[in-house]
Design a protein around this motif. Structure first.
Motif, mmCIF file in Angstrom:
data_model
loop_
_atom_site.group_PDB
_atom_site.id
_atom_site.type_symbol
_atom_site.label_atom_id
_atom_site.label_comp_id
_atom_site.label_asym_id
_atom_site.label_seq_id
_atom_site.Cartn_x
_atom_site.Cartn_y
_atom_site.Cartn_z
ATOM 1 N N LEU A 177 0.844 -1.191 0.000
ATOM 2 C CA LEU A 177 0.000 0.000 0.000
ATOM 3 C C LEU A 177 0.882 1.244 0.000
ATOM 4 O O LEU A 177 1.947 1.254 0.617
ATOM 5 C CB LEU A 177 -0.902 -0.018 1.233
ATOM 6 C CG LEU A 177 -1.798 1.196 1.471
ATOM 7 C CD1 LEU A 177 -3.156 0.732 2.008
ATOM 8 C CD2 LEU A 177 -1.171 2.161 2.501
ATOM 9 N N HIS A 178 0.428 2.283 -0.684
ATOM 10 C CA HIS A 178 1.138 3.567 -0.677
ATOM 11 C C HIS A 178 0.304 4.544 0.156
ATOM 12 O O HIS A 178 -0.796 4.940 -0.252
ATOM 13 C CB HIS A 178 1.338 4.088 -2.098
ATOM 14 C CG HIS A 178 2.389 3.348 -2.862
ATOM 15 N ND1 HIS A 178 2.227 2.061 -3.310
ATOM 16 C CD2 HIS A 178 3.645 3.731 -3.264
ATOM 17 C CE1 HIS A 178 3.314 1.667 -3.951
ATOM 18 N NE2 HIS A 178 4.193 2.654 -3.928
ATOM 19 N N ALA A 179 0.814 4.893 1.339
ATOM 20 C CA ALA A 179 0.120 5.808 2.243
ATOM 21 C C ALA A 179 0.691 7.210 2.079
ATOM 22 O O ALA A 179 1.913 7.397 2.078
ATOM 23 C CB ALA A 179 0.266 5.338 3.691
ATOM 24 N N ILE A 180 -0.194 8.182 1.940
ATOM 25 C CA ILE A 180 0.204 9.582 1.752
ATOM 26 C C ILE A 180 -0.463 10.403 2.845
ATOM 27 O O ILE A 180 -1.684 10.393 2.977
ATOM 28 C CB ILE A 180 -0.209 10.095 0.354
ATOM 29 C CG1 ILE A 180 0.350 9.170 -0.728
ATOM 30 C CG2 ILE A 180 0.275 11.517 0.148
ATOM 31 C CD1 ILE A 180 -0.179 9.468 -2.107
ATOM 32 N N VAL A 216 -7.306 0.900 -9.371
ATOM 33 C CA VAL A 216 -6.713 1.730 -8.321
ATOM 34 C C VAL A 216 -7.737 1.900 -7.206
ATOM 35 O O VAL A 216 -8.869 2.309 -7.452
ATOM 36 C CB VAL A 216 -6.281 3.106 -8.854
ATOM 37 C CG1 VAL A 216 -5.618 3.918 -7.737
ATOM 38 C CG2 VAL A 216 -5.328 2.961 -10.032
ATOM 39 N N VAL A 217 -7.337 1.583 -5.984
ATOM 40 C CA VAL A 217 -8.178 1.752 -4.801
ATOM 41 C C VAL A 217 -7.577 2.851 -3.946
ATOM 42 O O VAL A 217 -6.378 2.829 -3.652
ATOM 43 C CB VAL A 217 -8.267 0.442 -3.985
ATOM 44 C CG1 VAL A 217 -9.037 0.672 -2.693
ATOM 45 C CG2 VAL A 217 -8.917 -0.660 -4.804
ATOM 46 N N SER A 218 -8.400 3.806 -3.538
ATOM 47 C CA SER A 218 -7.914 4.888 -2.685
ATOM 48 C C SER A 218 -8.850 5.046 -1.494
ATOM 49 O O SER A 218 -10.025 5.367 -1.652
ATOM 50 C CB SER A 218 -7.833 6.209 -3.463
ATOM 51 O OG SER A 218 -7.387 7.260 -2.624
ATOM 52 N N ILE A 219 -8.309 4.804 -0.290
ATOM 53 C CA ILE A 219 -9.053 5.031 0.949
ATOM 54 C C ILE A 219 -8.717 6.448 1.393
ATOM 55 O O ILE A 219 -7.597 6.735 1.806
ATOM 56 C CB ILE A 219 -8.660 4.014 2.025
ATOM 57 C CG1 ILE A 219 -8.744 2.592 1.465
ATOM 58 C CG2 ILE A 219 -9.553 4.152 3.248
ATOM 59 C CD1 ILE A 219 -8.194 1.539 2.405
ATOM 60 N N LEU A 226 -5.324 -7.669 1.199
ATOM 61 C CA LEU A 226 -5.418 -7.038 -0.115
ATOM 62 C C LEU A 226 -4.061 -6.613 -0.642
ATOM 63 O O LEU A 226 -3.813 -6.649 -1.849
ATOM 64 C CB LEU A 226 -6.361 -5.834 -0.030
ATOM 65 C CG LEU A 226 -6.624 -5.047 -1.317
ATOM 66 C CD1 LEU A 226 -7.353 -5.911 -2.333
ATOM 67 C CD2 LEU A 226 -7.435 -3.794 -1.012
ATOM 68 N N THR A 227 -3.162 -6.222 0.255
ATOM 69 C CA THR A 227 -1.861 -5.710 -0.167
ATOM 70 C C THR A 227 -0.741 -6.743 -0.107
ATOM 71 O O THR A 227 0.348 -6.484 -0.626
ATOM 72 C CB THR A 227 -1.457 -4.514 0.714
ATOM 73 O OG1 THR A 227 -1.501 -4.907 2.099
ATOM 74 C CG2 THR A 227 -2.409 -3.346 0.504
ATOM 75 N N GLU A 228 -1.006 -7.901 0.528
ATOM 76 C CA GLU A 228 0.092 -8.847 0.733
ATOM 77 C C GLU A 228 -0.167 -10.237 0.160
ATOM 78 O O GLU A 228 0.758 -11.034 0.022
ATOM 79 C CB GLU A 228 0.365 -8.945 2.242
ATOM 80 C CG GLU A 228 1.705 -9.544 2.611
ATOM 81 C CD GLU A 228 1.587 -10.995 3.052
ATOM 82 O OE1 GLU A 228 2.622 -11.691 3.071
ATOM 83 O OE2 GLU A 228 0.456 -11.420 3.369
ATOM 84 N N THR A 239 -3.863 -1.462 -7.350
ATOM 85 C CA THR A 239 -2.920 -0.617 -6.622
ATOM 86 C C THR A 239 -3.679 0.084 -5.509
ATOM 87 O O THR A 239 -4.701 0.728 -5.765
ATOM 88 C CB THR A 239 -2.285 0.421 -7.554
ATOM 89 O OG1 THR A 239 -1.709 -0.233 -8.683
ATOM 90 C CG2 THR A 239 -1.221 1.219 -6.823
ATOM 91 N N THR A 240 -3.200 -0.024 -4.285
ATOM 92 C CA THR A 240 -3.937 0.495 -3.126
ATOM 93 C C THR A 240 -3.230 1.716 -2.553
ATOM 94 O O THR A 240 -2.038 1.670 -2.250
ATOM 95 C CB THR A 240 -4.069 -0.583 -2.042
ATOM 96 O OG1 THR A 240 -4.568 -1.787 -2.632
ATOM 97 C CG2 THR A 240 -5.037 -0.129 -0.962
#
Length: 587
Positions: free
Chosen positions: A260-263, A314-317, A332-334, A356-357
């Motif tokens: 996951l890419h956290a911003i 692309v999934v964006s929380i 979901l990410t692993e 892509t999360t």
């Protein structure tokens, strides 16, 4: 009676269906179904058989005879066109307007070899079969039509595991790279990756160099990096994570897993969601739809499961406040394959994770196992109203004006690294080996910081790890190493009281108030430490090595389990991310 390709139509009346069946029964002596020119007996149901050889370029025809539904399904399943028609039906049948152009965004189904999960798969498959052939009852005046029977659809679905069409792992709309470095640019099904490429209308990409070198890769990455000049990255690692998100979104379809890419930022309006949109526009040609995290972990799991069944690229929380974690998000990410329960049904189809999360939030903190499944990008505009900043250009408009060039640049970066022999430039990363080789390593090879270093930041901020470290410090200070203690004895030590400095000798305070506060945070109930909850927490963290120590448990059914804090004498040296060979203090 023949079947011809359908390009339109709706459900016909029951009268027409009954007339079609009556005509078929009059035409045969029994209720069998056989190829054109033959008869066979059998059970009930409709079946389709291939008609005699057809002329070049003409429509493929099938004869419908009442009976022998399994043989009908066998004929449909063996058709070499069925898988292609099924995919094409979905690709051509659904679109999502993005305000600029109509981008084909098919939903995925679990029918005719698809492994992508769609709840209304029966309706979809009936539509696919209808699109494949429509009965032409030419003996009626005027000619009438007949739709594929629902029983035929159900029979075909019931034969899951016996389908003879190739499985589809995902549908992409932008060219990508295969794991071996070859380009996937041809529209249609690709057996090597099990992806179906449906080109976006109007998308064009310049020709890529066959063997790009490092200098050409540096120029290509600089071309992409110019889009990021307006984002207030805290440090070089954060910029590397942003570039990682762009590359990951483009090649996620061929990767079994990706972190996951956290911003995150301190203030709203800093550009967190805008950065996700930038990655999504390059990869898909449209902004990224977002979801909110649920109030509970179960609610978040339902929302993620719905997106996984739709196989969105692309999934964006978005707009997370506080901690982010949960079992479903970790899976979901692993994990490359997960099972998601369909709401209202006792079904949990097996789905492939090819999304892509992203996650965005103010002061976002990754908790628990999520710290090793995410890379973290921090933004800080150092102003109270960052949304009022002025920029010289809009990155999204620049990408949409020449999206093919940015796609080609990203693929050049990855391909140049592979042409160079994929040199080892960073340490291993469990669960994400393919992502590390295809996204992380090219960035480090071209001189950027390792995005995985941000995992160390997330781990240091992990509330659970902080609590474990605090527990170990109090244990070393107030208890004896390697001695076994029950939860009650530990609680008594932490909650021991002593006389205060007040003149009232009846007033007492706690001897170790910080130790007691820690236990209350982890296992408090009604202002006291709950021994059962405290024991469950110790059981959950036992064996985890932190700063050279770990909790060990000795089971004792008579007097209660005993826990001890022990030093790990011969801990193996694990490489810390970005520093091959360096020992990590916690793993």
């Amino acid at each position: 009676m023949s079947l011809k390709p359908l390009h339109h139509g709706g459900l016909r009346s029951r009268i027409e269906i009954r007339e079609a069946r009556q005509h078929a029964e009059r035409k045969t002596t029994g209720h069998g179904l056989a190829p054109t020119g033959s008869r066979s007996g059998g059970g009930r149901g409709g079946a389709w058989s291939r008609a005699p050889a057809r002329a070049e370029g003409s429509a493929e025809a099938f004869e419908l005879i009442a009976g022998l539904r399994p043989e009908a399904v066998e004929g449909r399943d063996q058709s070499h066109h069925l898988g292609e028609v099924a995919v094409g039906f979905e690709v051509r049948g659904r679109g999502v307007a993005d305000g600029r152009e109509r981008v084909q965004r098919p939903r995925q189904c679990e029918a005719v070899g698809f492994r992508l999960g769609l709840e209304r798969r029966e309706d979809l498959l009936r539509g696919v079969l209808r699109g494949f052939g429509l009965c032409d009852l030419s003996h009626f005046r005027p000619p009438r039509t007949w739709q594929p029977p629902g029983r035929l659809t159900l029979t075909l679905l019931a034969r899951e595991g016996q389908w003879r069409v190739p499985p589809v792992a995902g549908i992409i709309t932008t060219p990508t790279l295969r794991p071996d470095g070859s380009l996937l640019t041809a529209a249609g099904y690709d057996p090597a990756t099990r992806l179906y490429l449906a080109h976006d209308p109007g998308f064009t990409m310049p020709d890529l160099m066959e063997r790009p070198d490092r200098n050409e890769a540096i120029a290509a990455l600089a071309f992409i990096e110019a889009l990021l000049v307006g984002f207030p990255f805290v440090g070089p690692v954060d910029r590397a994570v942003a570039l990682s998100g762009i590359l990951t979104a483009l090649v996620r379809g061929v990767l079994p897993t990706a972190p996951l890419h956290a911003i995150r930022a301190h203030s709203p309006g800093t550009g967190k969601s805008f950065l996700v949109d930038l990655a999504a526009v390059i990869a898909t040609g449209r902004r990224c739809p977002v979801i909110a995290a649920g109030k509970t972990e179960e609610e978040t799991e339902k929302r993620l499961g719905a997106l996984l069944r739709d196989a969105v690229p692309v999934v964006s929380i978005d707009n997370i406040n506080g901690e982010l974690g949960g079992d479903m998000l970790c899976q979901l990410t692993e994990r490359p394959l997960v099972r998601v329960r369909i709401l209202g049904k006792s079904e949990a189809p097996e789905l492939e994770c090819r999304s892509t999360t992203f996650a965005t939030g103010n002061n976002l903190v990754l908790a628990g196992d999520m710290t090793r499944r995410a890379v973290l990008c921090s933004l800080d505009a150092e102003m109270d109203r960052p949304e009022l900043r002025d920029f010289s250009f809009n990155p999204l408009d620049r990408v949409m004006a020449n999206r093919g060039a940015y796609v080609a640049a990203a693929l050049t970066v990855i391909r140049a690294y592979q042409v160079a022999g994929s040199p080892t430039v960073c340490g291993p990363l469990g669960s994400y080996e393919d992502w590390s080789a295809m996204v992380r390593s090219p960035l480090v090879w071209l001189g950027h910081d390792d995005p995985v270093v941000s995992m160390e930041t997330a781990r240091e901020e992990d509330p659970e790890l902080s609590a474990i470290r605090e527990l170990f410090e109090h244990w070393r200070a107030h208890l004896i190493l390697s001695d076994g203690y029950t939860t009650n004895s530990i609680t008594k030590t932490a909650c021991a009281k002593t006389a205060t400095s007040s003149l009232d000798f009846n007033q007492q305070g706690f001897l170790f108030p910080e130790f007691r506060d820690l236990l209350l945070r982890q296992a408090g109930e009604g202002g006291v430490v709950n021994s059962r909850r405290f024991g469950k927490w110790l059981s959950r963290i036992k064996g985890r090595v932190v700063d050279g120590h770990r909790i060990e448990m000795r089971e004792d059914g008579s007097h209660g389990n005993r826990f001890s804090l022990c030093r790990v004498s011969a801990a193996p040296a694990y490489a810390s991310p970005g520093r091959p060979g360096a020992a990590a203090s916690e793993f």
